[in-house]
Design a protein around this motif. Sequence first.
Motif, PDB file in Angstrom:
ATOM      1  N   LEU A 214      92.474 117.152  34.529  1.00  0.00           N
ATOM      2  CA  LEU A 214      92.002 115.882  35.136  1.00  0.00           C
ATOM      3  C   LEU A 214      90.993 116.147  36.065  1.00  0.00           C
ATOM      4  N   PRO A 215      89.730 116.207  35.785  1.00  0.00           N
ATOM      5  CA  PRO A 215      88.427 115.884  36.681  1.00  0.00           C
ATOM      6  C   PRO A 215      88.624 114.993  37.730  1.00  0.00           C
ATOM      7  N   TRP A 216      88.732 115.551  39.184  1.00  0.00           N
ATOM      8  CA  TRP A 216      89.201 114.724  40.041  1.00  0.00           C
ATOM      9  C   TRP A 216      88.440 115.359  41.404  1.00  0.00           C
ATOM     10  N   THR A 217      87.712 114.883  42.199  1.00  0.00           N
ATOM     11  CA  THR A 217      86.972 115.237  43.184  1.00  0.00           C
ATOM     12  C   THR A 217      87.262 114.593  44.477  1.00  0.00           C
ATOM     13  N   PRO A 218      88.241 114.506  45.067  1.00  0.00           N
ATOM     14  CA  PRO A 218      88.579 113.592  46.366  1.00  0.00           C
ATOM     15  C   PRO A 218      87.856 113.943  47.422  1.00  0.00           C
ATOM     16  N   PRO A 219      87.129 113.307  48.217  1.00  0.00           N
ATOM     17  CA  PRO A 219      86.465 113.439  49.534  1.00  0.00           C
ATOM     18  C   PRO A 219      87.290 114.467  50.211  1.00  0.00           C
ATOM     19  N   LEU A 220      88.603 113.925  50.617  1.00  0.00           N
ATOM     20  CA  LEU A 220      89.430 114.818  51.314  1.00  0.00           C
ATOM     21  C   LEU A 220      90.329 115.874  50.253  1.00  0.00           C
ATOM     22  N   ARG A 221      90.305 116.971  50.499  1.00  0.00           N
ATOM     23  CA  ARG A 221      91.160 117.756  49.643  1.00  0.00           C
ATOM     24  C   ARG A 221      92.462 117.999  50.209  1.00  0.00           C
ATOM     25  N   PRO A 222      93.468 117.595  49.237  1.00  0.00           N
ATOM     26  CA  PRO A 222      94.704 118.029  49.804  1.00  0.00           C
ATOM     27  C   PRO A 222      94.766 119.640  49.566  1.00  0.00           C
ATOM     28  N   ARG A 223      96.116 120.061  50.079  1.00  0.00           N
ATOM     29  CA  ARG A 223      96.211 121.739  50.282  1.00  0.00           C
ATOM     30  C   ARG A 223      96.526 121.997  48.780  1.00  0.00           C
ATOM     31  N   LEU A 224      95.505 123.290  48.737  1.00  0.00           N
ATOM     32  CA  LEU A 224      95.645 123.877  47.294  1.00  0.00           C
ATOM     33  C   LEU A 224      97.248 124.333  47.141  1.00  0.00           C
ATOM     34  N   GLY A 225      97.580 124.080  45.787  1.00  0.00           N
ATOM     35  CA  GLY A 225      98.964 124.522  45.426  1.00  0.00           C
ATOM     36  C   GLY A 225      99.716 123.731  44.301  1.00  0.00           C
ATOM     37  N   VAL A 226     101.040 124.082  44.168  1.00  0.00           N
ATOM     38  CA  VAL A 226     101.656 123.499  43.005  1.00  0.00           C
ATOM     39  C   VAL A 226     102.420 122.364  43.662  1.00  0.00           C
ATOM     40  N   TYR A 227     102.435 121.130  42.863  1.00  0.00           N
ATOM     41  CA  TYR A 227     103.264 120.012  43.175  1.00  0.00           C
ATOM     42  C   TYR A 227     103.925 119.575  42.186  1.00  0.00           C
ATOM     43  N   VAL A 228     105.007 118.752  42.550  1.00  0.00           N
ATOM     44  CA  VAL A 228     105.785 117.821  41.604  1.00  0.00           C
ATOM     45  C   VAL A 228     104.993 116.728  41.455  1.00  0.00           C
ATOM     46  N   THR A 229     104.944 116.145  40.349  1.00  0.00           N
ATOM     47  CA  THR A 229     104.057 115.052  40.138  1.00  0.00           C
ATOM     48  C   THR A 229     104.886 114.165  39.007  1.00  0.00           C
ATOM     49  N   ARG A 230     104.239 112.993  38.682  1.00  0.00           N
ATOM     50  CA  ARG A 230     104.667 112.383  37.390  1.00  0.00           C
ATOM     51  C   ARG A 230     103.204 111.495  36.801  1.00  0.00           C
ATOM     52  N   ILE A 231     103.117 111.502  35.668  1.00  0.00           N
ATOM     53  CA  ILE A 231     101.943 110.726  35.003  1.00  0.00           C
ATOM     54  C   ILE A 231     102.324 109.350  34.439  1.00  0.00           C
ATOM     55  N   SER A 232     101.421 108.850  34.725  1.00  0.00           N
ATOM     56  CA  SER A 232     101.663 107.377  33.976  1.00  0.00           C
ATOM     57  C   SER A 232     100.310 107.216  33.127  1.00  0.00           C
ATOM     58  N   GLY A 233     100.342 106.280  32.188  1.00  0.00           N
ATOM     59  CA  GLY A 233      98.948 105.833  31.536  1.00  0.00           C
ATOM     60  C   GLY A 233      99.504 104.871  30.381  1.00  0.00           C
ATOM     61  N   GLU A 234      98.494 103.998  29.776  1.00  0.00           N
ATOM     62  CA  GLU A 234      98.893 103.139  28.829  1.00  0.00           C
ATOM     63  C   GLU A 234      99.758 103.519  27.647  1.00  0.00           C
ATOM     64  N   ARG A 235      99.777 104.746  27.313  1.00  0.00           N
ATOM     65  CA  ARG A 235     100.518 105.311  26.368  1.00  0.00           C
ATOM     66  C   ARG A 235     101.939 105.485  26.388  1.00  0.00           C
ATOM     67  N   SER A 236     102.316 105.257  27.679  1.00  0.00           N
ATOM     68  CA  SER A 236     104.078 105.343  28.045  1.00  0.00           C
ATOM     69  C   SER A 236     104.361 104.214  28.998  1.00  0.00           C
ATOM     70  N   SER A 237     105.393 103.462  28.696  1.00  0.00           N
ATOM     71  CA  SER A 237     105.876 102.542  29.750  1.00  0.00           C
ATOM     72  C   SER A 237     106.661 103.155  31.013  1.00  0.00           C
ATOM     73  N   THR A 238     106.944 104.510  30.894  1.00  0.00           N
ATOM     74  CA  THR A 238     107.796 104.998  32.036  1.00  0.00           C
ATOM     75  C   THR A 238     106.888 106.212  32.114  1.00  0.00           C
ATOM     76  N   PRO A 239     106.985 106.586  33.578  1.00  0.00           N
ATOM     77  CA  PRO A 239     106.136 107.911  34.090  1.00  0.00           C
ATOM     78  C   PRO A 239     106.602 108.941  33.577  1.00  0.00           C
ATOM     79  N   THR A 240     106.265 109.971  33.352  1.00  0.00           N
ATOM     80  CA  THR A 240     106.428 111.164  32.608  1.00  0.00           C
ATOM     81  C   THR A 240     106.511 112.395  33.840  1.00  0.00           C
TER      82      THR A 240
END
Length: 315
Positions: A214-240
């Motif tokens: 995912l190309p993503w360049t926020p003005p403020l960079r969060p700490r570099l590292g590994v995160y627990v996340t969840r993905i959402s989008g039109e292809r799925s009604s529930t977050p992945t």
Amino acid sequence: METAQQFEGLERVLLPARDLHLAIGMFDGVHQGHRAVIDAAVASARADQGMAAVLTFWPHPSAIFRPENPTRLLFQGGTRMRVLNRLGLDAIITQPFSREFAEMEADRFVPWLKQRLPSLAGIYVGENFRYGRNRRGNVATLASAAAAQQVSVFCAPPVIVDGLPVSSTRIRELLTAGEVKKANVLLGYPYFAHGIVTPGKRLGRTLGFPTLNLPWTPPLRPRLGVYVTRISGERSSTPTPAVANYGLRPTVERTTEPRLEVHAIGTCPFGEGDEITVEWLHFLRAEAAFNTLDELRTQIARDRTAAQAYFNQPH
């Protein structure tokens, strides 16, 4: 929920002649403190069948007055709009911020607003609101000037979390420290990245852990590292559920700009070209360099297991 009308500049606003309740601020992050201001405007508008709007500014004043060291915003303008559109507003007005605008004397501000928004009935701000040349205007001067125009002023008290007011500065500090869970409490929703999945080098796939890039360049960079996340989008009604790496990829290809790579836990309904939102939930570890790809593969497996355990816990 319907999308708010968007206007670039007060000169272009066309709204029905109904009482207008206007929340004013930069609203970087649209955090809980900002919500207190905006929610008050929305509630008042609904109570008198009026309209609720936000007046915000772009760019941030620091980009004009400190271009060599501007404030690192939590969100780009488009991302901020996505959050504002969740709040039941009828309109979002973005006023270009310039040196000329900043030179407006404080006593001119409310008449200037009223001239451009004739149905203005109420102004909603936070207690630290400042306006006008040299920031001389404050809530007290605003209330006095507004009363002369038959406009009410509501000042939202600060929202206190852990003994301190919620602020964009606190959230920036938490994100740069990797304290995303605490940042999410202050935001009132999960911090997120949004964009369109693009092709990558498919190294994750060869390691057994395919990723969405995912190309993503926020003005403020969060700490570099590994995160627990969840993905959402039109292809799925529930977050992945997912685990993500935000970093410079030091093991395989040290990049100059951080990249966001997201690995879905379980079946992934998303692919290249999909527009997705990645919500950041929990910081697992700092980015690290590994001596071999096998070491990297082993660590990714551990990260995935840790993310799975996070989702299996009550939150």
